[in-house]
Write an enzyme that holds these catalytic residues in place. Structure first.
Site, PDB file in Angstrom:
ATOM      1  CE  LYS A  89      -7.358  -6.178   2.918  1.00 40.11           C
ATOM      2  NZ  LYS A  89      -6.511  -5.105   3.722  1.00 40.11           N
ATOM      3  CE  LYS A 148      -9.546   2.281  -3.437  1.00 40.00           C
ATOM      4  NZ  LYS A 148      -7.919   2.669  -3.007  1.00 40.00           N
ATOM      5  CE  LYS A 186      -6.769   4.216   3.347  1.00 35.19           C
ATOM      6  NZ  LYS A 186      -6.747   3.645   1.985  1.00 35.19           N
ATOM      7  N   GLY A 205      -1.280  -1.233   4.575  1.00 34.21           N
ATOM      8  CA  GLY A 205      -0.793  -0.181   4.448  1.00 34.21           C
ATOM      9  C   GLY A 205      -1.343   1.061   3.609  1.00 34.21           C
ATOM     10  CG  ASP A 206      -3.053   4.824   2.539  1.00 31.20           C
ATOM     11  OD1 ASP A 206      -3.621   4.568   1.308  1.00 31.20           O
ATOM     12  OD2 ASP A 206      -2.981   5.939   2.419  1.00 31.20           O
ATOM     13  CG  ASN A 253       4.223  -0.052  -2.938  1.00 36.50           C
ATOM     14  OD1 ASN A 253       5.176  -0.723  -3.272  1.00 36.50           O
ATOM     15  ND2 ASN A 253       2.995  -0.267  -2.488  1.00 36.50           N
TER      16      ASN A 253
HETATM   17  N1  GLU Z   1      -4.497   1.505   0.953  1.00 29.53           N
HETATM   18  C1  GLU Z   1      -4.735   1.109  -0.213  1.00 29.53           C
HETATM   19  C2  GLU Z   1      -5.772   1.457  -0.927  1.00 29.53           C
HETATM   20  O1  GLU Z   1      -5.962   2.829  -0.773  1.00 29.53           O
HETATM   21  C3  GLU Z   1      -4.601  -0.608   0.186  1.00 29.53           C
HETATM   22  C4  GLU Z   1      -5.897  -1.074   1.013  1.00 29.53           C
HETATM   23  C5  GLU Z   1      -5.527  -2.454   1.317  1.00 29.53           C
HETATM   24  O2  GLU Z   1      -4.828  -3.206   0.526  1.00 29.53           O
HETATM   25  O3  GLU Z   1      -6.240  -2.842   2.049  1.00 29.53           O
HETATM   26  O4  GLU Z   1      -6.432   0.978  -1.431  1.00 29.53           O
END
Ligand code: GLU
Length: 453
Positions: A96, A120, A132, A171-172, A246
């Site tokens: 994820k 995380k 990622k 997203g990122d 965001n």
């Molecule tokens: N890109 C965000 C992060 O760095 C969200 C990742 C997600 O929701 O899977 O945690």
């Protein structure tokens, strides 16, 4: 014959190996280094982790998929980009993590992000592994149809590597609601399946309330938790924030709601300083500027006189009580950390991933500033993504209020875990250590349960 393989290496030897195997991948090496020292201290007398080479295994992605993405621009030129998905670890749940579209994206950046994501996601307490992905595609200045064609082409390759129980991207940087919509549409078209394969979706098609707000709000909730732990609060404090996407705009919104005053926001062109405070009306104006007009933050100063634009600069020299780096990695260095400390900063909460350099982290650590690393402070985003996965799996949707309460609780839980493993016994909490150990332990124990796989 007895094995000469060294099972129990020390930290310098471990790092030497990481550097050798990942030559030139500076961001990835930095991320591993930031975690490894704490883990080595923690596992020193825990032979089972050494025996099973757990850290060595977490610091080696399960796989890195790299592919070509071909698309046609509005002038009918064929363009070629690189795409990746790094699947770091799925011990505690499906991979994820977000997808980033930015010219700076490369394998090192995505490996660091996938590695951080593993800790995380573990900290959230939800069943999510770490991954990622992304591309060096630059959405800036591209038309909607160019972005659509790129996203479709990207998904045409990515779809075979993901799935609701396999790997769930989101997203990122450079990937928001518009891009998720195009990618989800393409996944559905190719597979003929509607399933929760992406998070951050629109509310109309399975997205979760609170997901857009979650990362920024969560970073402020974490800040609030740190301050409350010391009997203090956000109310009446000044905050310096970087970024204007965001995460930054929602962090600004929550600081304002809690009675704080936001002085700055930024983009890659520079930062704006508004001594009167960037209030809700101004934040809404910036959201429209960035999400609809897709303009530059400097335009704020033409609209709101009394504010100043500082071209090519970062906001860390502005006097403040609270600092929230919400833009990108390595955007706050040693000298800037020193300046924040000498200006009396009380707490730092990272909305971005690894925004502070290793040297900068040491400055905060030595000054005993309350400092929350991204893997703890910005986990609210992926936590609500986890809730989006649950809602999709159950075919239900929870309302804004309920999800708001769940986010508050999740951030509280992460704060508690950091205190549990990071309390220094002198009233100071080492949140880096706390987050690293708590995040590691759950993943490591799951891996031990599986044996050598
Ligand atoms: N890109 C965000 C992060 O760095 C969200 C990742 C997600 O929701 O899977 O945690």
């Amino acid at each position: 014959m007895a094995s000469i393989y060294e099972r129990h290496v020390d930290f310098p030897t471990f790092m030497e190996g990481v550097k050798k195997r990942n030559a030139g991948q500076t961001e990835f090496i930095q991320a591993v280094q930031e975690v490894a020292q704490d883990i080595f201290d923690f596992i020193e007398d825990k032979e089972e982790y050494h025996e099973a080479q757990i850290l060595r295994r977490i610091a080696e992605p399960d796989r890195v998929v790299s592919f070509r993405v071909c698309w046609e621009d509005d002038n009918h030129n064929v363009r070629v980009q690189r795409g990746w998905r790094v699947q770091n670890n799925n011990a505690i749940g499906p991979y994820k993590g977000g997808i980033r579209f930015h010219p700076s994206v490369n394998e090192s950046v995505l490996k660091f992000l996938a590695f951080e994501q593993t800790f995380k996601n573990s900290l959230t307490g939800l069943p999510m592994g770490g991954g990622k992905g992304g591309s060096n595609f630059n959405p800036k200045g591209k038309s909607d149809s160019e972005v659509m064609r790129f996203c479709q082409s990207f998904m045409t390759e990515l779809y075979r590597h993901i799935g609701p129980d396999t790997d769930v991207p989101a997203g990122d940087i450079g990937v928001g609601g518009r891009e998720i919509g195009y990618m989800f549409g393409q996944y559905k078209r190719i597979t003929n399946r509607w399933e929760g394969v992406l998070t951050g979706k629109g509310i109309e098609y399975g997205g979760s309330q609170m997901r857009p707000e979650a990362t920024g709000y969560g970073a402020v909730y974490f800040l609030q938790n740190m301050l409350e732990h010391k009997g203090d609060s956000v109310d009446g404090k000044t905050a310096v924030i970087s970024g204007s996407g965001n995460v930054a705009t929602h962090a600004a919104e929550k600081i304002t709601q809690l009675g704080g005053k936001v002085l700055t926001l930024s983009d890659s062109g520079g930062f704006i300083h508004d001594p009167d405070g960037i209030d809700q009306e101004k934040i809404d104006w910036i959201k429209h500027l960035k999400n609809v007009k897709r303009g530059r933050i400097s335009e704020y100063c033409d609209h709101y006189t009394g504010s100043t634009f500082h071209e090519g600069k970062r906001p860390w020299s502005v006097d403040c009580d609270l600092a929230l780096p919400c833009a990108t990695q390595n955007e706050l260095n040693e000298d800037e950390a020193k300046e924040l400390v000498s200006n009396g900063v009380k707490a730092v909460s990272e909305g971005a991933n690894m925004p502070t350099t290793l040297e900068g982290v040491h400055v905060f650590h030595d000054a005993k500033v309350m400092y929350a690393p991204g893997k703890a402070a910005n986990a609210g985003g992926v936590a609500v993504s986890g809730l989006e996965m649950s809602q999709n799996a159950e075919r239900i949707s929870w309302n804004h209020e309920r999800l708001g309460d769940m986010l508050t609780e999740l951030m509280q839980g992460i704060h508690e875990k950091c205190v549990e493993y990071g309390d220094q016994g002198d009233g100071h909490v080492d949140y880096v250590k706390g987050a690293n150990i708590a995040g590691f332990k759950k993943v490591a124990d799951a891996m031990l349960a599986f044996g050598v796989v």
